[in-house]
Design a protein around this motif. Structure first.
Motif, mmCIF file in Angstrom:
data_model
loop_
_atom_site.group_PDB
_atom_site.id
_atom_site.type_symbol
_atom_site.label_atom_id
_atom_site.label_comp_id
_atom_site.label_asym_id
_atom_site.label_seq_id
_atom_site.Cartn_x
_atom_site.Cartn_y
_atom_site.Cartn_z
ATOM 1 N N CYS A 104 11.721 -38.338 42.764
ATOM 2 C CA CYS A 104 12.564 -37.150 42.919
ATOM 3 C C CYS A 104 12.026 -36.031 42.035
ATOM 4 O O CYS A 104 11.481 -36.282 40.961
ATOM 5 C CB CYS A 104 14.007 -37.462 42.539
ATOM 6 S SG CYS A 104 14.804 -38.696 43.597
ATOM 7 N N GLU A 105 12.217 -34.807 42.497
ATOM 8 C CA GLU A 105 11.756 -33.633 41.754
ATOM 9 C C GLU A 105 12.945 -32.895 41.152
ATOM 10 O O GLU A 105 13.896 -32.551 41.856
ATOM 11 C CB GLU A 105 10.978 -32.688 42.677
ATOM 12 C CG GLU A 105 9.642 -33.232 43.154
ATOM 13 C CD GLU A 105 8.880 -32.201 43.957
ATOM 14 O OE1 GLU A 105 8.272 -31.310 43.345
ATOM 15 O OE2 GLU A 105 8.931 -32.276 45.199
ATOM 16 N N TYR A 106 12.872 -32.655 39.846
ATOM 17 C CA TYR A 106 13.929 -31.959 39.131
ATOM 18 C C TYR A 106 13.362 -30.702 38.468
ATOM 19 O O TYR A 106 12.202 -30.668 38.069
ATOM 20 C CB TYR A 106 14.539 -32.856 38.049
ATOM 21 C CG TYR A 106 15.107 -34.151 38.565
ATOM 22 C CD1 TYR A 106 16.214 -34.159 39.424
ATOM 23 C CD2 TYR A 106 14.551 -35.374 38.208
ATOM 24 C CE1 TYR A 106 16.738 -35.349 39.890
ATOM 25 C CE2 TYR A 106 15.074 -36.567 38.678
ATOM 26 C CZ TYR A 106 16.166 -36.550 39.518
ATOM 27 O OH TYR A 106 16.689 -37.730 39.989
ATOM 28 N N ARG A 107 14.220 -29.692 38.333
ATOM 29 C CA ARG A 107 13.809 -28.457 37.662
ATOM 30 C C ARG A 107 14.844 -28.069 36.612
ATOM 31 O O ARG A 107 16.048 -28.194 36.835
ATOM 32 C CB ARG A 107 13.652 -27.308 38.667
ATOM 33 C CG ARG A 107 13.143 -26.009 38.015
ATOM 34 C CD ARG A 107 12.889 -24.928 39.033
ATOM 35 N NE ARG A 107 14.102 -24.491 39.695
ATOM 36 C CZ ARG A 107 14.155 -23.478 40.567
ATOM 37 N NH1 ARG A 107 13.046 -22.832 40.885
ATOM 38 N NH2 ARG A 107 15.299 -23.143 41.134
ATOM 39 N N PHE A 108 14.329 -27.592 35.469
ATOM 40 C CA PHE A 108 15.203 -27.156 34.378
ATOM 41 C C PHE A 108 14.874 -25.713 34.026
ATOM 42 O O PHE A 108 13.713 -25.349 33.824
ATOM 43 C CB PHE A 108 15.003 -28.052 33.140
ATOM 44 C CG PHE A 108 15.790 -27.613 31.937
ATOM 45 C CD1 PHE A 108 17.173 -27.581 31.963
ATOM 46 C CD2 PHE A 108 15.138 -27.221 30.771
ATOM 47 C CE1 PHE A 108 17.901 -27.187 30.846
ATOM 48 C CE2 PHE A 108 15.850 -26.825 29.653
ATOM 49 C CZ PHE A 108 17.242 -26.806 29.686
ATOM 50 N N GLN A 109 15.915 -24.893 33.950
ATOM 51 C CA GLN A 109 15.794 -23.495 33.539
ATOM 52 C C GLN A 109 16.878 -23.192 32.510
ATOM 53 O O GLN A 109 17.982 -23.758 32.590
ATOM 54 C CB GLN A 109 15.948 -22.547 34.737
ATOM 55 C CG GLN A 109 14.880 -22.726 35.816
ATOM 56 C CD GLN A 109 15.204 -21.927 37.066
ATOM 57 O OE1 GLN A 109 16.140 -22.245 37.788
ATOM 58 N NE2 GLN A 109 14.430 -20.867 37.294
ATOM 59 N N VAL A 110 16.586 -22.322 31.559
ATOM 60 C CA VAL A 110 17.564 -22.042 30.516
ATOM 61 C C VAL A 110 17.352 -20.645 29.948
ATOM 62 O O VAL A 110 16.234 -20.118 29.956
ATOM 63 C CB VAL A 110 17.461 -23.105 29.384
ATOM 64 C CG1 VAL A 110 16.126 -23.016 28.666
ATOM 65 C CG2 VAL A 110 18.618 -22.984 28.404
ATOM 66 N N GLU A 111 18.445 -20.056 29.478
ATOM 67 C CA GLU A 111 18.383 -18.777 28.770
ATOM 68 C C GLU A 111 19.463 -18.782 27.697
ATOM 69 O O GLU A 111 20.443 -19.546 27.769
ATOM 70 C CB GLU A 111 18.582 -17.598 29.731
ATOM 71 C CG GLU A 111 19.914 -17.595 30.440
ATOM 72 C CD GLU A 111 20.039 -16.431 31.418
ATOM 73 O OE1 GLU A 111 21.193 -15.986 31.628
ATOM 74 O OE2 GLU A 111 19.026 -15.982 31.949
ATOM 75 N N GLU A 112 19.277 -17.946 26.685
ATOM 76 C CA GLU A 112 20.197 -17.910 25.547
ATOM 77 C C GLU A 112 20.525 -16.464 25.192
ATOM 78 O O GLU A 112 19.642 -15.598 25.245
ATOM 79 C CB GLU A 112 19.549 -18.631 24.357
ATOM 80 C CG GLU A 112 20.428 -18.752 23.125
ATOM 81 C CD GLU A 112 19.736 -19.543 22.029
ATOM 82 O OE1 GLU A 112 19.181 -18.903 21.084
ATOM 83 O OE2 GLU A 112 19.726 -20.792 22.119
ATOM 84 N N GLU A 113 21.790 -16.229 24.822
ATOM 85 C CA GLU A 113 22.223 -14.875 24.486
ATOM 86 C C GLU A 113 23.095 -14.919 23.237
ATOM 87 O O GLU A 113 24.059 -15.691 23.163
ATOM 88 C CB GLU A 113 23.017 -14.279 25.651
ATOM 89 C CG GLU A 113 23.566 -12.891 25.369
ATOM 90 C CD GLU A 113 24.459 -12.390 26.481
ATOM 91 O OE1 GLU A 113 25.003 -11.267 26.329
ATOM 92 O OE2 GLU A 113 24.641 -13.114 27.485
ATOM 93 N N LEU A 126 20.146 -26.984 36.217
ATOM 94 C CA LEU A 126 19.451 -28.220 36.552
ATOM 95 C C LEU A 126 19.494 -28.382 38.066
ATOM 96 O O LEU A 126 20.575 -28.399 38.673
ATOM 97 C CB LEU A 126 20.097 -29.432 35.878
ATOM 98 C CG LEU A 126 19.842 -29.624 34.376
ATOM 99 C CD1 LEU A 126 20.577 -28.578 33.548
ATOM 100 C CD2 LEU A 126 20.280 -31.022 33.937
ATOM 101 N N SER A 127 18.328 -28.493 38.688
ATOM 102 C CA SER A 127 18.241 -28.582 40.143
ATOM 103 C C SER A 127 17.443 -29.806 40.559
ATOM 104 O O SER A 127 16.574 -30.272 39.819
ATOM 105 C CB SER A 127 17.567 -27.321 40.723
ATOM 106 O OG SER A 127 18.239 -26.157 40.308
ATOM 107 N N VAL A 128 17.741 -30.306 41.741
ATOM 108 C CA VAL A 128 16.998 -31.430 42.301
ATOM 109 C C VAL A 128 16.710 -31.147 43.773
ATOM 110 O O VAL A 128 17.552 -30.616 44.497
ATOM 111 C CB VAL A 128 17.773 -32.759 42.143
ATOM 112 C CG1 VAL A 128 19.141 -32.685 42.798
ATOM 113 C CG2 VAL A 128 16.965 -33.915 42.694
ATOM 114 N N VAL A 129 15.506 -31.476 44.204
ATOM 115 C CA VAL A 129 15.141 -31.317 45.616
ATOM 116 C C VAL A 129 15.768 -32.461 46.399
ATOM 117 O O VAL A 129 15.515 -33.633 46.096
ATOM 118 C CB VAL A 129 13.610 -31.340 45.791
ATOM 119 C CG1 VAL A 129 13.250 -31.225 47.262
ATOM 120 C CG2 VAL A 129 12.974 -30.209 44.990
ATOM 121 N N PRO A 130 16.613 -32.192 47.412
ATOM 122 C CA PRO A 130 17.263 -33.282 48.152
ATOM 123 C C PRO A 130 16.265 -34.042 49.027
ATOM 124 O O PRO A 130 15.257 -33.494 49.472
ATOM 125 C CB PRO A 130 18.303 -32.549 49.002
ATOM 126 C CG PRO A 130 17.758 -31.168 49.154
ATOM 127 C CD PRO A 130 17.035 -30.862 47.892
#
Length: 256
Positions: A104-113, A126-130
């Motif tokens: 399975c392929e997962y993606r992580f993205q983040v930002e801070e303020e 957090l995303s996953v390719v179905p």
């Protein structure tokens, strides 16, 4: 008379010669005995000089910096990552999914303020390719927040509602507010997505998030909602678990 005097002289000379020859061996023996009695090293022959034994200092055992290091869990940054997760491989005659492990392929993205007042907001996606099959798409995954120092995880009881909780670490309590939003695959969004909004103190540096496989065990999925659980109790089945660090993500966001 003349011959008699010469004979006496010759006899005296022979006696003197004989006496000198006899004294040399005795002198040599004395010198030899003295030489043999003194060893060149001053020690009797056959004496072994003891070697000095080095004293080895004990090696200190390294102390793990946090829960992740102690458990050998790699903390990942932003971008795409592949690991073993659960998918619906097919549907049986009763229209029930047959769950199996797959890449399975997962993606992580983040930002801070920094919002001032000693607080900051962390937004993590957090995303996953179905997995696509003739019967449709599927993705069996569980996500949540994790404190990288202690390994304590938290998953909100209800989505779309902020949940305030206290993270206890040794002698301190850290107030956190966590909001979870889901987004299912669609024409404009091809991924299953979990979005987390975390409000925490500005000095808090141990925020992380995780994805773990889920094999349709609804009780296991729900028992963690609204309570703190250690990370190794959240993992189910034989799927991999991926842990993403906020600081690691911020360092790599520009590269992904």
């Amino acid at each position: 008379m003349k011959h008699k005097g010469l004979y006496a002289l010759a006899t005296v000379a022979m006696l003197a010669l004989f006496t000198g020859c006899g004294s040399n061996p005795r002198g040599e023996n004395r010198e030899k005995k003295v030489t043999e009695a003194v060893s060149p090293t001053g020690l009797p022959e056959g004496t072994v000089t003891p070697e000095t034994t080095a004293t080895l200092e004990p090696t200190a055992t390294p102390v793990p910096a946090n829960y992740m290091e102690a458990k050998g869990i790699e903390v990942l940054g932003a971008g795409w990552h592949t690991c073993k997760g659960y998918i619906a491989e097919r549907w049986d005659e009763n229209k029930e999914p047959v769950v199996a492990l797959a890449d399975c392929e997962y993606r992580f993205q983040v930002e801070e303020e920094d919002v001032g007042g000693g607080s900051k907001i962390i937004r993590a996606t957090l995303s996953v390719v179905p997995y696509m099959s003739p019967a449709g798409w599927s993705s069996y995954v569980m996500g949540g927040f994790v404190d990288l120092q202690t390994g304590k995880t938290f998953f909100p009881m209800m989505p779309d509602q902020p949940h305030t909780t206290l993270l206890t670490r040794e002698e301190e309590e850290i107030e956190l507010q966590l909001l979870l939003e889901f987004e299912r695959p669609s024409v404009i969004n091809p991924y299953y997505t979990e979005r987390y909004t975390l409000v925490c103190p500005s000095e808090y540096e141990d925020a992380g998030f995780y994805f773990a496989g889920w094999n349709e065990d609804n009780e296991a999925y729900q028992e963690r909602a609204g309570v703190w659980k250690l990370l190794h109790y959240v993992r189910h089945g034989k799927s991999d678990m991926m842990v993403f660090g906020v600081n690691e993500g911020l360092e790599t966001m520009q590269e992904k």
